[in-house]
Motif scaffolding. Sequence first.
Motif, PDB file in Angstrom:
ATOM      1  N   ARG A 187       0.859  -1.182   0.000  1.00  0.00           N
ATOM      2  CA  ARG A 187       0.000   0.000   0.000  1.00  0.00           C
ATOM      3  C   ARG A 187       0.901   1.238   0.000  1.00  0.00           C
ATOM      4  O   ARG A 187       1.962   1.243   0.616  1.00  0.00           O
ATOM      5  N   LYS A 200       2.425   5.065   0.650  1.00  0.00           N
ATOM      6  CA  LYS A 200       2.578   5.939   1.813  1.00  0.00           C
ATOM      7  C   LYS A 200       1.352   6.838   1.897  1.00  0.00           C
ATOM      8  O   LYS A 200       0.857   7.329   0.879  1.00  0.00           O
ATOM      9  N   GLY A 201       0.837   7.025   3.092  1.00  0.00           N
ATOM     10  CA  GLY A 201      -0.336   7.861   3.289  1.00  0.00           C
ATOM     11  C   GLY A 201      -1.656   7.119   3.146  1.00  0.00           C
ATOM     12  O   GLY A 201      -2.722   7.718   3.245  1.00  0.00           O
ATOM     13  N   TYR A 202      -1.586   5.811   2.942  1.00  0.00           N
ATOM     14  CA  TYR A 202      -2.788   4.995   2.750  1.00  0.00           C
ATOM     15  C   TYR A 202      -3.738   5.106   3.941  1.00  0.00           C
ATOM     16  O   TYR A 202      -4.934   5.331   3.770  1.00  0.00           O
ATOM     17  N   GLU A 218      -3.770   7.407   6.393  1.00  0.00           N
ATOM     18  CA  GLU A 218      -4.193   8.790   6.582  1.00  0.00           C
ATOM     19  C   GLU A 218      -5.300   9.165   5.603  1.00  0.00           C
ATOM     20  O   GLU A 218      -6.238   9.880   5.955  1.00  0.00           O
ATOM     21  N   SER A 219      -5.217   8.662   4.368  1.00  0.00           N
ATOM     22  CA  SER A 219      -6.245   8.975   3.373  1.00  0.00           C
ATOM     23  C   SER A 219      -7.593   8.369   3.742  1.00  0.00           C
ATOM     24  O   SER A 219      -8.626   8.786   3.206  1.00  0.00           O
ATOM     25  N   ARG A 220      -7.589   7.433   4.649  1.00  0.00           N
ATOM     26  CA  ARG A 220      -8.815   6.795   5.126  1.00  0.00           C
ATOM     27  C   ARG A 220      -9.171   7.251   6.543  1.00  0.00           C
ATOM     28  O   ARG A 220      -9.955   6.601   7.225  1.00  0.00           O
ATOM     29  N   SER A 221      -8.566   8.345   6.986  1.00  0.00           N
ATOM     30  CA  SER A 221      -8.796   8.882   8.339  1.00  0.00           C
ATOM     31  C   SER A 221      -8.618   7.790   9.383  1.00  0.00           C
ATOM     32  O   SER A 221      -9.428   7.629  10.293  1.00  0.00           O
ATOM     33  N   TYR A 262       3.794   3.179   6.414  1.00  0.00           N
ATOM     34  CA  TYR A 262       2.704   3.735   7.212  1.00  0.00           C
ATOM     35  C   TYR A 262       3.241   4.165   8.575  1.00  0.00           C
ATOM     36  O   TYR A 262       4.284   3.714   9.035  1.00  0.00           O
TER      37      TYR A 262
END
Length: 144
Positions: free
Chosen positions: A55, A57-59, A61-64, A92
């Motif tokens: 996945r 980087k930021g995976y 965070e993008s899903r809160s 992550y």
Amino acid sequence: MVLASVAMAQESPATGWTLLDQYDKPYTATADLKVLLVAHDMAGSKLVKAALADRPKGYLESRSTAFVADISRMPAPISKLFAVPAMRDYSYRVLLDREPRVANRFPAQADAVTWLQLEQGKVVATRQFDSAEALRQALEQGEP
């Protein structure tokens, strides 16, 4: 006993706390957080790692979503010399609960990761995942 732990989780604040990540950067949980993943042991952390393999980087965070790893039982030299440096290679963010101050507020199951569904900082649903594939699917769908 399960009902008591769910009730305790719903009464415990799921936001408003701050932990350091594997880079020693602080993260404060706010009411915008929708999902909190909590690993109470190494097996739970490995499930998250497997679910997030490949996945970007930021995976999370993008899903809160935030991930808390309870490392309170890990000997400090092991954590400092080996475990935390290894986590710096992850794509992550891992919020490290060293005491534990956050993880102990929520229900635990050995060899699993706890999924806390949040609305405005309150727990509205709790689920345990003992399969990386099931956790990955839940993350893709956005809810358990």
